[in-house]
Write a protein that holds these residues in place. Structure first.
Motif, PDB file in Angstrom:
ATOM      1  N   ASN A  42      39.525   7.542  16.068  1.00  0.00           N
ATOM      2  CA  ASN A  42      39.297   9.044  15.543  1.00  0.00           C
ATOM      3  C   ASN A  42      40.016   9.746  14.051  1.00  0.00           C
ATOM      4  O   ASN A  42      39.790  10.956  14.192  1.00  0.00           O
ATOM      5  N   ASN A  68      37.134  14.588  20.868  1.00  0.00           N
ATOM      6  CA  ASN A  68      36.751  12.920  20.701  1.00  0.00           C
ATOM      7  C   ASN A  68      35.644  13.192  21.681  1.00  0.00           C
ATOM      8  O   ASN A  68      36.107  13.018  22.570  1.00  0.00           O
ATOM      9  N   ASN A  76      34.367  16.225  17.147  1.00  0.00           N
ATOM     10  CA  ASN A  76      34.945  15.732  16.354  1.00  0.00           C
ATOM     11  C   ASN A  76      35.417  15.992  14.674  1.00  0.00           C
ATOM     12  O   ASN A  76      35.377  15.104  13.593  1.00  0.00           O
TER      13      ASN A  76
END
Length: 614
Positions: free
Chosen positions: A180, A423, A453
């Motif tokens: 991430n 995410n 994201n």
């Protein structure tokens, strides 16, 4: 073998760096039409723009392919290389289901990334092996194994192979873990630099099973030529586990194509007879011009099998998940049975229909070909015959649908949230879209759009972040997909990290010593300050991008104790080589001041930086 979840966005927390470094944070507060944006972008080197652009394309492609990056830079001391190494998977629970093993076979051991897993829980009546293989797993009488286990601590991001290995059988699958921090830094930065930045958008589901492309044994030819008419000496290399126990084709395979996008949910078949015991399973697999492949998208079962000698009844198989069908793309319906005795109706050109008694003509509805196999390897092709089947598809509302994705912050015992990121791997087919929105007050009607994201830098710290998604489709047969299994929410409290990076300068002569003097306010002992210098641009082949300096003895002092303003001098303890890399003199210079803290309420403040070399 299948694993749930197969894609993870769950990472262990990290405190020494955040995506809001100097580059990302500075440009995040600019709109694309800001008059100040060109001035900011001038401070960012073309080299960094090129590197981040290339990295963003790789990251975006990883969302489409479902193959997260394990690394993005060979230089571990470069910024991108550094953040690649900082993140590991969160220890979470996953479940695997293995099928088509030898019934009641024993001795199975579980591995992930080549390391054995011993702390697992057996599910659905899966037994342990007997005395001949103590401490191992045994397949059930139907040839299945179900196991639940926690991922090992420190598992790196990327694609990992999960295996069940035994002298009597073998199967494997894959687990994808996204980094991430890497995604957020790369995509957030390039989004603010480039109006045409790549987006992390997928347009298809990932297969639930990936066969090994090395299923077939490798044949090695003789090292020397032979005389005409003499058969050369060949040998088969030692078989891998995948080659010993390959993924096989199902007994019956019917390819098909649809004219438009659809989500198929059920398949109707006409059965003539059924086995006395055992199950009949249906799969939806990928296909191509050569026939069915082994990429598995979904499996289906029927609660009630309805055989008929006259072909008058349909048996409905419900898929375990909808399958997104792309137009004019080949897919395959496959059938597998654990026992003999199953028969199914087909239609063959020129033969009479058992119900209407009329002759069957050419394919009127769906293009496709029927394949059968006796050994699971070689396929028999029937160009004039097809299964008798119906495909049932989902029907969607064209009205906008709003999905609440949750409330975060104080609900997670976290206050002073400064940044957040959703995410996830969503699926956006043509003519559909998902609009993500957030608000920072439960009473606010001001919902703001954001990209998944990509980091969202909040102007004011908050204790409340609420997120929702608006799903939009222009057609009743298609819809975007929120794939929330394995997704996560990153929350950054306070200003836990900050970075100051100088412009690069070039001196007329090479240097071997450098000094960086900083004047700063350090509120608490939880603050940490590190200083680095660089003689290159961080490109491959230039060696380490950053060299850390150390604090000169006796240099840390107050220059204004009332204001808690301090000064410290950082230098290289041993002389540097006058050659930076290859035959390039050490004439280029820039510095980096990195500040980290575990205190979410305060942060170190650098007031002045002085640097010189000799």
């Amino acid at each position: 073998m299948y694993i749930t979840p197969s894609v993870l966005f769950l990472n262990e927390g990290f405190k020494q760096i955040t995506p809001c470094d100097w580059i990302a944070q500075t440009t995040s507060f600019l709109s694309r039409t800001s008059e100040n944006k060109p001035l900011i972008l001038q401070q960012i080197s073309d080299t960094n723009k090129i590197l981040f652009k290339a990295a963003a394309e790789k990251v975006s492609e990883s969302f489409v392919s479902g193959n997260p990056l394990s690394s993005i830079s060979q230089e571990t001391n470069s910024f991108l290389g550094y953040i690649t190494q900082q993140v590991t998977s969160k220890t979470t629970s996953v479940e695997i289901k293995a099928e088509r093993l030898v019934p009641s076979s024993e001795g199975y051991r579980l591995y992930i990334a080549g390391k054995e897993v011993t702390g697992y829980t057996l599910l659905a009546g899966t037994p342990m092996s007997g005395p001949k293989a103590p401490g191992t797993i045994k397949a059930r009488p139907d040839g299945t194994i179900r196991v639940k286990f926690n991922l090992p601590t420190g598992l790196s991001c990327g694609v990992h192979i999960v295996e069940l290995v035994s002298p009597e059988g073998y199967c494997k699958t894959r687990l994808a873990i996204y980094n991430n921090l890497l995604t957020q830094v790369v995509l957030s930065t390039i989004t603010n630099w480039d109006a045409l930045a790549p987006r992390s958008r997928a347009n298809n589901f990932l297969p639930i099973q990936y066969p090994d492309i090395t299923d077939e044994p490798t044949i090695v030819a003789a090292d020397s030529l032979t005389a005409p008419g003499v058969i050369p000496d060949v040998q088969v290399k030692e078989l891998t586990q995948s080659q010993k126990y390959p993924v096989l084709h199902d007994a019956i395979n019917q390819t098909f194509e649809l004219p438009d996008y659809y989500y198929i949910t059920q398949i109707n078949l006409k059965l003539r007879s059924i086995g006395a015991t055992g199950k009949l399973k249906l799969h939806i697999r990928d296909a191509n011009d050569l026939g069915p492949s082994k990429l598995d998208y979904a499996e289906g079962e029927s609660t009630t099998l309805l055989p008929s000698n006259t072909g008058s009844s349909w048996t409905t198989f419900t898929l375990n998940r909808p399958v997104l069908i792309h137009p004019k793309t080949s897919y395959c319906i496959t059938l597998e049975a654990s026992q003999e005795g199953y028969e199914i109706f087909t239609a063959e050109i020129g033969n009479p229909d058992v119900i209407t008694k009329g002759l069957i003509g050419d394919q009127l509805y769906l293009k496709g070909t029927l394949y059968t196999t006796e050994d699971g390897r070689s396929l028999n092709t029937f160009n004039y015959e097809d299964l008798t089947y119906e495909i049932l598809c989902a029907n969607f509302s064209t009205n906008e649908q709003v999905v609440e994705l949750g409330k975060f912050g104080i609900y997670d015992n976290l206050t002073n949230v400064s940044f957040f990121c959703l995410n996830t791997r969503d699926i956006i087919p043509s003519n559909t879209s998902i609009v993500y929105e957030y608000r920072t007050s439960i009473s606010s009607t001001n919902w703001k759009e954001f990209q998944p994201n990509n980091l969202v830098c909040l102007g004011v710290k908050t204790n409340h972040v609420e997120v929702r998604a608006r799903l939009i489709s222009n057609s009743a047969n298609i819809s975007p997909v929120l794939w929330l299994e394995g997704s996560s929410m990153s929350l950054y409290a306070g200003s836990t990290a900050g970075v100051i990076v100088s412009n690069q300068v070039k001196y007329p002569e090479a240097y071997t010593h450098a000094a960086v003097v900083i004047q700063y306010i350090k509120p608490t002992a939880n603050q940490s300050i590190r200083v680095f210098i660089s003689s290159n641009e961080g490109l491959p082949g230039q060696g380490d991008e950053w060299i850390e300096l150390t604090t000169e003895a006796g240099s840390v002092k107050y220059i204004d104790e009332g204001l808690r303003l301090m000064e410290a001098k950082y230098t290289n303890a041993t002389p540097l080589s006058s050659i930076a890399y290859l035959n390039v003199l050490r004439t280029k210079f820039r510095y980096k001041v990195e500040m980290t803290t575990t205190d979410t309420a305060t942060h170190a403040l650098v007031r002045n930086v002085i640097s010189y070399v000799w």
